[in-house]
Scaffold this motif. Structure first.
Motif, PDB file in Angstrom:
ATOM      1  N   GLN A 175       0.805  -1.220   0.000  1.00 45.46           N
ATOM      2  CA  GLN A 175       0.000   0.000   0.000  1.00 45.46           C
ATOM      3  C   GLN A 175       0.844   1.278   0.000  1.00 45.46           C
ATOM      4  OE1 GLN A 175      -0.439   2.365   2.708  1.00 45.46           O
ATOM      5  NE2 GLN A 175       1.122   1.350   3.950  1.00 45.46           N
ATOM      6  N   LEU A 176       2.124   1.190   0.387  1.00 44.43           N
ATOM      7  CA  LEU A 176       2.937   2.397   0.527  1.00 44.43           C
ATOM      8  C   LEU A 176       2.972   3.290  -0.721  1.00 44.43           C
ATOM      9  CD1 LEU A 176       6.105   1.525   2.668  1.00 44.43           C
ATOM     10  CD2 LEU A 176       4.258   3.125   3.200  1.00 44.43           C
ATOM     11  N   PRO A 177       3.220   2.735  -1.909  1.00 40.76           N
ATOM     12  CA  PRO A 177       3.321   3.618  -3.083  1.00 40.76           C
ATOM     13  C   PRO A 177       1.977   4.018  -3.681  1.00 40.76           C
ATOM     14  CG  PRO A 177       3.754   1.360  -3.742  1.00 40.76           C
ATOM     15  CD  PRO A 177       3.557   1.341  -2.251  1.00 40.76           C
ATOM     16  N   GLN A 178       0.883   3.535  -3.106  1.00 38.43           N
ATOM     17  CA  GLN A 178      -0.437   3.782  -3.691  1.00 38.43           C
ATOM     18  C   GLN A 178      -0.993   5.140  -3.255  1.00 38.43           C
ATOM     19  OE1 GLN A 178      -1.371   1.544  -5.872  1.00 38.43           O
ATOM     20  NE2 GLN A 178       0.216   0.071  -5.298  1.00 38.43           N
ATOM     21  N   ASP A 179      -1.933   5.646  -4.028  1.00 35.41           N
ATOM     22  CA  ASP A 179      -2.658   6.828  -3.571  1.00 35.41           C
ATOM     23  C   ASP A 179      -3.563   6.430  -2.413  1.00 35.41           C
ATOM     24  OD1 ASP A 179      -5.651   6.442  -4.626  1.00 35.41           O
ATOM     25  OD2 ASP A 179      -4.294   5.737  -6.198  1.00 35.41           O
ATOM     26  N   LEU A 180      -4.096   7.425  -1.713  1.00 36.62           N
ATOM     27  CA  LEU A 180      -4.825   7.171  -0.474  1.00 36.62           C
ATOM     28  C   LEU A 180      -6.026   6.243  -0.685  1.00 36.62           C
ATOM     29  CD1 LEU A 180      -4.792   7.969   2.531  1.00 36.62           C
ATOM     30  CD2 LEU A 180      -6.391   9.804   1.972  1.00 36.62           C
ATOM     31  N   ARG A 181      -6.802   6.489  -1.736  1.00 38.13           N
ATOM     32  CA  ARG A 181      -7.996   5.684  -1.967  1.00 38.13           C
ATOM     33  C   ARG A 181      -7.627   4.231  -2.269  1.00 38.13           C
ATOM     34  NH1 ARG A 181     -13.192   6.738  -2.902  1.00 38.13           N
ATOM     35  NH2 ARG A 181     -12.770   8.969  -2.938  1.00 38.13           N
ATOM     36  N   THR A 182      -6.627   4.041  -3.126  1.00 36.58           N
ATOM     37  CA  THR A 182      -6.204   2.683  -3.465  1.00 36.58           C
ATOM     38  C   THR A 182      -5.633   1.974  -2.245  1.00 36.58           C
ATOM     39  OG1 THR A 182      -5.703   3.381  -5.728  1.00 36.58           O
ATOM     40  CG2 THR A 182      -4.736   1.293  -4.987  1.00 36.58           C
ATOM     41  N   ALA A 183      -4.859   2.717  -1.440  1.00 35.30           N
ATOM     42  CA  ALA A 183      -4.272   2.127  -0.235  1.00 35.30           C
ATOM     43  C   ALA A 183      -5.357   1.618   0.709  1.00 35.30           C
ATOM     44  CB  ALA A 183      -3.390   3.149   0.477  1.00 35.30           C
ATOM     45  N   TYR A 184      -6.417   2.407   0.894  1.00 37.23           N
ATOM     46  CA  TYR A 184      -7.497   1.967   1.777  1.00 37.23           C
ATOM     47  C   TYR A 184      -8.285   0.806   1.170  1.00 37.23           C
ATOM     48  CZ  TYR A 184      -7.114   5.330   5.544  1.00 37.23           C
ATOM     49  OH  TYR A 184      -6.681   6.025   6.649  1.00 37.23           O
ATOM     50  N   TYR A 185      -8.423   0.791  -0.144  1.00 35.80           N
ATOM     51  CA  TYR A 185      -9.103  -0.327  -0.793  1.00 35.80           C
ATOM     52  C   TYR A 185      -8.323  -1.626  -0.563  1.00 35.80           C
ATOM     53  CZ  TYR A 185     -10.788  -3.481  -4.414  1.00 35.80           C
ATOM     54  OH  TYR A 185     -11.261  -4.581  -5.084  1.00 35.80           O
ATOM     55  N   LEU A 186      -6.999  -1.564  -0.800  1.00 28.77           N
ATOM     56  CA  LEU A 186      -6.164  -2.754  -0.638  1.00 28.77           C
ATOM     57  C   LEU A 186      -6.165  -3.238   0.813  1.00 28.77           C
ATOM     58  CD1 LEU A 186      -3.099  -1.774  -2.850  1.00 28.77           C
ATOM     59  CD2 LEU A 186      -4.764  -3.563  -3.338  1.00 28.77           C
ATOM     60  N   THR A 187      -6.009  -2.300   1.738  1.00 28.39           N
ATOM     61  CA  THR A 187      -5.937  -2.703   3.140  1.00 28.39           C
ATOM     62  C   THR A 187      -7.286  -3.170   3.677  1.00 28.39           C
ATOM     63  OG1 THR A 187      -6.147  -0.363   3.785  1.00 28.39           O
ATOM     64  CG2 THR A 187      -3.932  -1.283   3.670  1.00 28.39           C
ATOM     65  N   SER A 188      -8.374  -2.612   3.162  1.00 23.65           N
ATOM     66  CA  SER A 188      -9.698  -3.091   3.571  1.00 23.65           C
ATOM     67  C   SER A 188      -9.914  -4.524   3.136  1.00 23.65           C
ATOM     68  CB  SER A 188     -10.798  -2.197   2.979  1.00 23.65           C
ATOM     69  OG  SER A 188     -10.727  -0.889   3.514  1.00 23.65           O
ATOM     70  N   GLN A 189      -9.494  -4.848   1.905  1.00 21.97           N
ATOM     71  CA  GLN A 189      -9.597  -6.219   1.425  1.00 21.97           C
ATOM     72  C   GLN A 189      -8.734  -7.154   2.262  1.00 21.97           C
ATOM     73  OE1 GLN A 189     -12.517  -5.686  -0.527  1.00 21.97           O
ATOM     74  NE2 GLN A 189     -11.590  -7.556  -1.364  1.00 21.97           N
ATOM     75  N   THR A 190      -7.546  -6.656   2.642  1.00 23.12           N
ATOM     76  CA  THR A 190      -6.652  -7.470   3.450  1.00 23.12           C
ATOM     77  C   THR A 190      -7.235  -7.724   4.832  1.00 23.12           C
ATOM     78  OG1 THR A 190      -4.719  -6.601   2.286  1.00 23.12           O
ATOM     79  CG2 THR A 190      -4.328  -7.650   4.415  1.00 23.12           C
ATOM     80  N   MET A 191      -7.913  -6.731   5.408  1.00 18.26           N
ATOM     81  CA  MET A 191      -8.550  -6.928   6.708  1.00 18.26           C
ATOM     82  C   MET A 191      -9.599  -8.046   6.636  1.00 18.26           C
ATOM     83  SD  MET A 191      -7.110  -4.907   8.911  1.00 18.26           S
ATOM     84  CE  MET A 191      -8.240  -4.730  10.295  1.00 18.26           C
ATOM     85  N   VAL A 192     -10.333  -8.088   5.504  1.00 22.19           N
ATOM     86  CA  VAL A 192     -11.306  -9.168   5.311  1.00 22.19           C
ATOM     87  C   VAL A 192     -10.585 -10.514   5.269  1.00 22.19           C
ATOM     88  CG1 VAL A 192     -13.012 -10.156   3.728  1.00 22.19           C
ATOM     89  CG2 VAL A 192     -12.951  -7.670   4.136  1.00 22.19           C
ATOM     90  N   ASP A 193      -9.462 -10.564   4.519  1.00 23.33           N
ATOM     91  CA  ASP A 193      -8.674 -11.798   4.454  1.00 23.33           C
ATOM     92  C   ASP A 193      -8.140 -12.176   5.833  1.00 23.33           C
ATOM     93  OD1 ASP A 193      -9.089 -11.925   1.731  1.00 23.33           O
ATOM     94  OD2 ASP A 193      -7.190 -10.951   1.220  1.00 23.33           O
ATOM     95  N   ASN A 194      -7.708 -11.178   6.588  1.00 21.55           N
ATOM     96  CA  ASN A 194      -7.157 -11.415   7.918  1.00 21.55           C
ATOM     97  C   ASN A 194      -8.223 -11.990   8.859  1.00 21.55           C
ATOM     98  OD1 ASN A 194      -4.826  -9.441   9.920  1.00 21.55           O
ATOM     99  ND2 ASN A 194      -5.792 -11.381  10.380  1.00 21.55           N
ATOM    100  N   VAL A 195      -9.422 -11.428   8.809  1.00 22.87           N
ATOM    101  CA  VAL A 195     -10.517 -11.930   9.639  1.00 22.87           C
ATOM    102  C   VAL A 195     -10.827 -13.389   9.303  1.00 22.87           C
ATOM    103  CG1 VAL A 195     -12.988 -11.705  10.098  1.00 22.87           C
ATOM    104  CG2 VAL A 195     -11.545  -9.674  10.091  1.00 22.87           C
ATOM    105  N   ALA A 196     -10.646 -13.759   8.035  1.00 21.92           N
ATOM    106  CA  ALA A 196     -10.950 -15.125   7.595  1.00 21.92           C
ATOM    107  C   ALA A 196      -9.894 -16.141   8.012  1.00 21.92           C
ATOM    108  CB  ALA A 196     -11.116 -15.148   6.073  1.00 21.92           C
ATOM    109  N   LEU A 197      -8.710 -15.665   8.387  1.00 19.06           N
ATOM    110  CA  LEU A 197      -7.667 -16.585   8.828  1.00 19.06           C
ATOM    111  C   LEU A 197      -8.075 -17.281  10.124  1.00 19.06           C
ATOM    112  CD1 LEU A 197      -4.392 -14.484   8.320  1.00 19.06           C
ATOM    113  CD2 LEU A 197      -5.142 -16.429   6.953  1.00 19.06           C
ATOM    114  N   ARG A 198      -7.626 -18.519  10.291  1.00 19.08           N
ATOM    115  CA  ARG A 198      -7.893 -19.212  11.542  1.00 19.08           C
ATOM    116  C   ARG A 198      -7.355 -18.424  12.730  1.00 19.08           C
ATOM    117  NH1 ARG A 198      -7.208 -22.035  15.892  1.00 19.08           N
ATOM    118  NH2 ARG A 198      -5.201 -21.007  16.103  1.00 19.08           N
ATOM    119  N   ASP A 199      -6.131 -17.889  12.573  1.00 19.30           N
ATOM    120  CA  ASP A 199      -5.539 -17.121  13.667  1.00 19.30           C
ATOM    121  C   ASP A 199      -6.247 -15.794  13.887  1.00 19.30           C
ATOM    122  OD1 ASP A 199      -3.773 -19.110  14.212  1.00 19.30           O
ATOM    123  OD2 ASP A 199      -1.993 -18.090  13.453  1.00 19.30           O
ATOM    124  N   GLY A 200      -6.836 -15.251  12.828  1.00 17.16           N
ATOM    125  CA  GLY A 200      -7.615 -14.032  12.992  1.00 17.16           C
ATOM    126  C   GLY A 200      -8.814 -14.273  13.888  1.00 17.16           C
TER     127      GLY A 200
END
Length: 342
Positions: free
Chosen positions: A249-274
């Motif tokens: 997300q570092l080189p992305q613009d703000l909107r893209t960075a939040y889109y990528l990290t929001s998707q990752t949060m969903v993936d993180n919640v789906a992890l067993r460890d999450g």
């Protein structure tokens, strides 16, 4: 699981990491493969220590040294037993950068290209590695040695350390070190270092963001290990996903960075460890990360079959779940009965 964060962004995960036919690292230092080994490596409790071991040549990043470092970084990179890597060095110089004897016209341009390409691959490998990489610096780090420090995720240095990109003084501008340096410290600080070649102290490096922490020399190993042990105690899949996302997300613009990290949060919640971490927090108990499950279930079984033996054999330092009450609470949280024998 560990590569989920990379795959989530449409990459090939860790498939690009070169496979190595080594036997597993032992608890002690080991040397592998033909030719000189200019690094040494050991691994214990999820922490791999890689040491630049050519102090007579000021730990110069020769082609052989770079390949040795690359091999130690790549060895079983996807193993769930690896949680964090520490890169340190023998002697008073962390690394003096490239071996200039390899860069004379006695070597071909193709050889020179291989040196710089291999160096670039190592620096990119550190950022793309699934586990955090910590530089433990005690002494001088110059040119590509400074680049190595800047490329690591975390850098802890002693107060006697210093950093420089002095290539301009010998007619070889530090263009490749500038890639990592310019992405770590403010532009004007990087350019002053690059244009003048003058060193900066550990405190200046800390002020400008090249370092995470500066400590007295006698506390350097203790503080570095404290950070490494903390990371090693956490869920590797969660940390790996978080690291990959951070750099993505570092080189992305703000909107893209939040889109990528929001998707990752969903993936993180789906992890067993999450899910385990969230439930443990709600239930006010310690989480049992996926890598701890085998030991946990073994302990639960032994508690029911041989409670006296279990209490003597499995103590806090061994399984981090020491007491019978804690084990019982965790077992109940996962649906096990105190009297269940199967």
């Amino acid at each position: 699981m560990a590569a989920l964060g990379l795959r989530a962004f449409g990459t090939k995960g860790l498939g690009w990491l070169r496979r190595n036919p080594w036997a597993p690292l032992s608890a002690g230092f080991c040397s592998r493969g033909p030719g000189p080994r200019l690094t040494s490596a050991r691994q214990r409790e999820g922490i791999r220590n890689i040491v630049l071991s050519d102090p007579k040549k000021r730990n110069a990043l020769s082609l052989a040294m770079l390949k040795s470092l690359q091999s130690d970084l790549l060895h079983e990179a996807e193993s769930k037993d690896l949680k964090v890597i520490i890169v340190s060095a023998e002697g008073p110089v962390f690394s003096s950068g490239h071996d200039l004897k390899e860069l004379t016209d006695e070597q071909s341009p193709d050889y020179h290209a291989e040196v710089f390409q291999t160096c670039s691959e190592v620096m990119m490998l550190i950022q793309n590695h699934p586990v955090p990489v910590i530089a433990m610096v005690n002494g001088l780090a110059t040119a590509a040695g400074c680049q190595l420090v800047a490329s690591c995720d975390i850098a802890v240095a002693s107060d006697k350390s210093s950093f420089a990109t002095p290539g301009v003084n010998i007619g070889l501008f530090c263009s490749t070190p500038a890639v990592a340096l310019g992405r770590t410290v403010p532009r004007k600080v990087a350019l002053e270092m690059l244009f003048t070649g003058e060193p900066i102290s550990a405190q200046e490096a800390l002020l400008h963001g090249l370092l995470s922490k500066v400590v007295p020399e006698e506390q350097l190993e203790e503080e570095t290990m404290r950070i490494a042990k903390k990371i090693a105690s956490l869920s590797r899949p969660v940390v790996s996903l978080g690291k990959a996302t951070f750099y993505k997300q570092l080189p992305q613009d703000l909107r893209t960075a939040y889109y990528l990290t929001s998707q990752t949060m969903v993936d993180n919640v789906a992890l067993r460890d999450g899910q385990e971490g969230i439930k443990a927090f709600i239930q006010k108990r310690k989480p049992i990360w996926s890598q701890d499950l085998v030991m946990f279930f073994l302990t639960v079984i032994l508690l029911n079959i041989m409670p006296g033996y279990c209490e003597k054999r499995f103590h806090l330092e061994t399984i981090r779940l020491c007491s019978r009450k804690e084990l019982s609470d965790n077992a109940a949280a996962l649906g096990f009965s105190e009297n269940q024998n199967e």
